[in-house]
Design a protein around this motif. Sequence first.
Motif, PDB file in Angstrom:
ATOM      1  N   SER A  56       0.381 -13.670  16.013  1.00 31.76           N
ATOM      2  CA  SER A  56       1.771 -12.810  15.971  1.00 31.76           C
ATOM      3  C   SER A  56       1.538 -11.616  15.180  1.00 31.76           C
ATOM      4  N   ARG A  57       2.141 -10.604  15.483  1.00 32.15           N
ATOM      5  CA  ARG A  57       1.856  -9.301  14.454  1.00 32.15           C
ATOM      6  C   ARG A  57       3.372  -8.449  14.625  1.00 32.15           C
ATOM      7  N   GLN A  58       3.899  -8.347  13.386  1.00 31.97           N
ATOM      8  CA  GLN A  58       5.181  -7.765  13.495  1.00 31.97           C
ATOM      9  C   GLN A  58       4.967  -6.173  13.663  1.00 31.97           C
ATOM     10  N   ARG A  59       4.129  -5.577  14.510  1.00 26.69           N
ATOM     11  CA  ARG A  59       4.198  -4.280  14.639  1.00 26.69           C
ATOM     12  C   ARG A  59       4.170  -3.791  16.101  1.00 26.69           C
ATOM     13  N   TYR A  60       4.273  -2.524  16.285  1.00 23.08           N
ATOM     14  CA  TYR A  60       4.431  -1.788  17.601  1.00 23.08           C
ATOM     15  C   TYR A  60       3.067  -1.730  18.225  1.00 23.08           C
ATOM     16  N   TRP A  61       2.127  -1.373  17.799  1.00 19.26           N
ATOM     17  CA  TRP A  61       0.876  -0.702  18.534  1.00 19.26           C
ATOM     18  C   TRP A  61      -0.043  -2.116  19.017  1.00 19.26           C
ATOM     19  N   GLY A  62       0.280  -2.851  19.715  1.00 23.97           N
ATOM     20  CA  GLY A  62      -0.344  -3.945  20.246  1.00 23.97           C
ATOM     21  C   GLY A  62       0.113  -4.636  21.343  1.00 23.97           C
ATOM     22  N   THR A  63      -0.400  -5.498  21.828  1.00 22.88           N
ATOM     23  CA  THR A  63       0.089  -5.816  23.100  1.00 22.88           C
ATOM     24  C   THR A  63       1.607  -6.891  23.080  1.00 22.88           C
ATOM     25  N   PRO A  64       2.279  -6.459  23.841  1.00 20.37           N
ATOM     26  CA  PRO A  64       3.733  -7.272  23.818  1.00 20.37           C
ATOM     27  C   PRO A  64       3.341  -8.532  24.081  1.00 20.37           C
ATOM     28  N   ILE A  65       3.975  -9.415  23.471  1.00 23.85           N
ATOM     29  CA  ILE A  65       3.850 -11.110  23.734  1.00 23.85           C
ATOM     30  C   ILE A  65       4.920 -11.252  24.910  1.00 23.85           C
ATOM     31  N   PRO A  66       4.510 -11.726  26.153  1.00 29.79           N
ATOM     32  CA  PRO A  66       5.236 -11.895  27.279  1.00 29.79           C
ATOM     33  C   PRO A  66       6.265 -13.060  27.129  1.00 29.79           C
ATOM     34  N   VAL A  67       7.060 -13.218  26.228  1.00 28.87           N
ATOM     35  CA  VAL A  67       7.956 -14.323  26.079  1.00 28.87           C
ATOM     36  C   VAL A  67       9.316 -13.701  25.744  1.00 28.87           C
ATOM     37  N   LEU A  68      10.289 -14.391  26.443  1.00 25.91           N
ATOM     38  CA  LEU A  68      11.722 -14.209  26.430  1.00 25.91           C
ATOM     39  C   LEU A  68      12.433 -15.429  25.872  1.00 25.91           C
ATOM     40  N   TYR A  69      13.601 -15.132  25.372  1.00 27.32           N
ATOM     41  CA  TYR A  69      14.406 -16.179  24.762  1.00 27.32           C
ATOM     42  C   TYR A  69      15.789 -16.238  25.426  1.00 27.32           C
ATOM     43  N   TRP A  81       0.941  -1.151  -0.121  1.00 30.53           N
ATOM     44  CA  TRP A  81       0.189   0.144  -0.076  1.00 30.53           C
ATOM     45  C   TRP A  81       0.865   1.240  -0.132  1.00 30.53           C
ATOM     46  N   ARG A  82       2.032   1.296   0.433  1.00 32.74           N
ATOM     47  CA  ARG A  82       2.873   2.316   0.721  1.00 32.74           C
ATOM     48  C   ARG A  82       3.559   2.705  -0.627  1.00 32.74           C
ATOM     49  N   HIS A  83       3.941   1.527  -1.494  1.00 38.19           N
ATOM     50  CA  HIS A  83       4.530   1.790  -2.636  1.00 38.19           C
ATOM     51  C   HIS A  83       4.000   0.840  -3.717  1.00 38.19           C
ATOM     52  N   SER A  84       3.113   1.323  -4.703  1.00 38.44           N
ATOM     53  CA  SER A  84       2.395   0.625  -5.445  1.00 38.44           C
ATOM     54  C   SER A  84       2.981  -0.293  -6.519  1.00 38.44           C
ATOM     55  N   LYS A  85       4.334  -0.132  -6.611  1.00 34.94           N
ATOM     56  CA  LYS A  85       5.358  -0.655  -7.463  1.00 34.94           C
ATOM     57  C   LYS A  85       6.027  -2.018  -6.754  1.00 34.94           C
ATOM     58  N   THR A  86       6.057  -2.101  -5.524  1.00 30.62           N
ATOM     59  CA  THR A  86       6.736  -3.004  -4.724  1.00 30.62           C
ATOM     60  C   THR A  86       5.738  -4.182  -4.722  1.00 30.62           C
ATOM     61  N   THR A  87       5.964  -5.426  -5.220  1.00 28.02           N
ATOM     62  CA  THR A  87       5.233  -6.627  -5.016  1.00 28.02           C
ATOM     63  C   THR A  87       5.570  -7.255  -4.007  1.00 28.02           C
ATOM     64  N   VAL A  88       4.394  -7.740  -3.038  1.00 26.57           N
ATOM     65  CA  VAL A  88       4.203  -8.282  -1.704  1.00 26.57           C
ATOM     66  C   VAL A  88       4.495  -9.708  -2.027  1.00 26.57           C
ATOM     67  N   VAL A  89       5.604 -10.344  -1.333  1.00 28.11           N
ATOM     68  CA  VAL A  89       5.831 -11.874  -1.427  1.00 28.11           C
ATOM     69  C   VAL A  89       5.297 -12.618  -0.104  1.00 28.11           C
ATOM     70  N   GLN A  90       5.344 -13.948  -0.072  1.00 30.00           N
ATOM     71  CA  GLN A  90       4.964 -14.527   0.863  1.00 30.00           C
ATOM     72  C   GLN A  90       6.434 -14.927   1.627  1.00 30.00           C
ATOM     73  N   LYS A  91       6.458 -14.645   2.917  1.00 34.75           N
ATOM     74  CA  LYS A  91       7.702 -15.127   3.588  1.00 34.75           C
ATOM     75  C   LYS A  91       7.298 -15.964   5.034  1.00 34.75           C
ATOM     76  N   GLU A  92       8.077 -17.088   4.890  1.00 34.46           N
ATOM     77  CA  GLU A  92       7.904 -17.960   6.249  1.00 34.46           C
ATOM     78  C   GLU A  92       8.433 -17.385   7.341  1.00 34.46           C
ATOM     79  N   LEU A  93       7.767 -17.055   8.530  1.00 37.08           N
ATOM     80  CA  LEU A  93       8.291 -16.521   9.691  1.00 37.08           C
ATOM     81  C   LEU A  93       7.883 -17.488  11.115  1.00 37.08           C
ATOM     82  N   GLU A  94       8.616 -17.357  11.806  1.00 39.13           N
ATOM     83  CA  GLU A  94       8.158 -18.052  13.106  1.00 39.13           C
ATOM     84  C   GLU A  94       6.883 -17.421  13.744  1.00 39.13           C
ATOM     85  N   GLN A  95       5.977 -17.924  13.949  1.00 45.59           N
ATOM     86  CA  GLN A  95       4.628 -17.304  14.352  1.00 45.59           C
ATOM     87  C   GLN A  95       3.898 -17.923  15.584  1.00 45.59           C
ATOM     88  N   TRP A  96       3.337 -17.269  16.580  1.00 42.20           N
ATOM     89  CA  TRP A  96       2.605 -17.737  17.871  1.00 42.20           C
ATOM     90  C   TRP A  96       1.106 -18.114  17.035  1.00 42.20           C
TER      91      TRP A  96
END
Length: 869
Positions: free
Chosen positions: A432-445, A177-192
């Motif tokens: 899981s959301r890779q964003r700031y404005w939400g509840t932090p997940i209470p997990v540490l590594y 949505w920010r740059h109409s020329k950039t193709t969005v891809v599917q990326k595999e990430l670790e998620q809760w």
Amino acid sequence: MREYDFKEVEAKWQKNWKDGDIFKTLDEVEGKQNYYLLAMLPYPSGRLHVGHARNYTLGDVIARYKRMKGYNVLNPMGWDSFGLPAENAAIQNGAHPAAWTTSNIENMKRQLNMLGFSYDWDREIATYKPEYYKWNQWMFKRFYEKGLIYKKKSFVNWCPDCNTVLANEQVEDGKCWRHSKTTVVQKELEQWFFRITDYAEELLKGHEELKGGWPDKVLAMQKNWIGKSFGTEIVFKVAETGEDLPMFTTRIDTIFGVSYCVVAPEHPIVAEILKVNPAIKKDVEEMENTDLIERSAEGREKRGVFTGWHVINPVTNKKVELWIADYVLMNYGTGAVMAVPCHDERDYAFAKKYNLPRNIVINSIDKETGKEIELDPNTMTCAFTEEGVMTNSGEFNGMNSKEALTKIAEYVEAKGFGKRTVKYRLKDWGVSRQRYWGTPIPVLYCEKCGTVLEKDENLPVLLPEDVSFDGKGNPLQTSESFKHATCPVCGGPARRDTDTMDTFVDSSWYFLRYCDPHNDKLPFSKEIVDKWMGVDQYIGGVEHAVMHLLYARFFEKILRDLGMVSANEPFKKLLTQGMVLSQSYYSEKERRFIFPQDVEVKGDKAFLKSTGEELVTKMEKMSKSKNNGVDPEEMVLKYGADTTRLFIMFAAPPEKELEWSENGLAGAYRFLTKIWRLVMENKDDLDPAEVDMSKINRDDKALLIKMNQTIKRVTDSIENDYHFNTAIAATMELINDTLDYRNNILDAGKGTSESKKIFDDVIQKILVMLSPFIPHICDELWSEIGKEGYIYNTNWPTYDPKLLTTSEVVMAVQVNGKVRGTVEVERGTAKEEVEKMALALENVQKHMEGKQLVKLIVVPDKIVNIVVK
């Protein structure tokens, strides 16, 4: 008589209500039953729209009515205040999400108060505040301990330029949505993930408890989303490697017709295939990077590529090609499909495109003769998916396909090729959301302790302030103070999880927090919650039929199993209001919607002022893109809150579409001035007292009957599916009859000693019945007639069953076959009395003058026949 000044009246009573704290709710009131009324938690976008106004007015009318019916009513309000828009605003405007959110809440709260809603603001919650999201984290821990949360790899929308995950709504035509020329891809990430699938069957069975209280269409949408399928998991062998490739099918009866097999581009076997056939990698990546919603859309052209490998059908021992196709999704079944083109529409379209074999294994049946009709794959234009007769299926030939579905499943199971099983379309909830404005997940590594959860006494894990909102990556990863922490187990260095929770977590239990909003020891007290739950009436848009409502039901069941609540279901009754439609104007030449201020309306046609072009006009859902939105605050400032509320409730039943009309608002305002004049012109000597029924006349009784009928109609209309429009219409009729009674009976001096008492009583009851809809003017008029306090605390009127119908009948009086008059009598009046009344009619005497009475016949309660000569 002073004129109706809605601005003065509404400001006065909103202040009085606030100062009197009349909407504050106690957890229980002796002698009163609790009633929980709830409108869906709004997102603080900054301004109310008409959809908000309709939703919350519906709730307020019900809340006020139930209070007057003797219930102890809970009617709270709060804010679903985490989410992407606030973070986007921070990126675009340089404002911190908290400041942006707080400002929006203040403005929307002001607008809600302008409309006179009866909220208990002492129970207000905002999900972005630490005192709320602390309990999201606390529940995350409890769910994790119960085995209902896990972490795994999953595909997400990824923008390579922003270096961040995108929500589905941020992907526009496959681009960021920010740059109409950039193709969005599917990326595999670790998620809760939350294991909502553990409750799939109970979520389905729970619909039985909700039948009658929830709209059938909402239950159907949830049922389809959960997608329970009875089928067979059958194992094919990969010819080139010998490994097993399980496939799930609901149509095992077509197993003999498999002409190729398909796997999803994300299937684990694809990585092995690419090692030996790298030439197809580009095709696979294009399929992987296509949005899942787009891939599963009906009617969309399917894409695929041959792997070079083959699989062996365990039933026929035949080898068929193995393809990769975008129409197969990894999140349903096993991610691998046996394709039978002649008996599945998607397989048929794919086979036709790539010229793959098509085999008939079920023939059609002639509906008239019952005979088998042989199908030809070369002449078929679509798949045959109906019940039929088995063919080309070995020992099952000639069997009805419905019977074969069971017999072949038993055969496959007996042979050890597979097993009958149940699958659900519903998949575990990725939070899981890779964003700031939400509840932090209470997990540490921790390198020493591994994955650990924060201690309860350290909650909430607060969002840090030292973050950068530059639109690149997850802002939380820019905070050194947040990332680097202390392990709560060993005390050594640890790294915090920088994901935040899906905002649906916030709205999955907020209704419980309203019951006990100031508890700092627990999310809520079970004792208090059990006094209110489940919600007696929930109100919100049908667009939330699946995600929010399903997640809230899921949370309720987990919390019940944790011993925190008693109810199985959170919402007993659900009302989904219809959309609000408004006039839109579209220019076909300019190919855009036109703002109303740029339109000139002539009769039933509209023209663009600047060019004179005739515009296409039609009622459409209000939206910014169509330039047809209406700001309810503008309507309140122009016509008043009561007028706005009245129009919204009168224009359409709640579940139907509402066509917004300023003419309708003007009409509602005229109605309010009519009520104002009716009361103000008669207020000085308004003194209702007990009526002596032995002294009333027919006119008195007619108005009493109308009043009692109206009380019943209004009460029934509110109780039965909230048809407020018919309730208001009934009251309007009573007002008209009351005006006629005043003009024709009281002012004309035709009344009895009881007439003024009846008139005064009707006026009071009209005010009480209208007060849930138009509370400001009703409280003002209530005060004007000398009443103390608020109508909100007044009992709802009851009707007298004996005064719902009249016992009087009108009998036609005929002279020689022609009607010459009527007499109104009580049912069962003696024949002699009826004869006397009929003969006394002036017009009857006129037509009998100089003639001899031959016969007089009285048909009781119907007609009087007089024969003369």
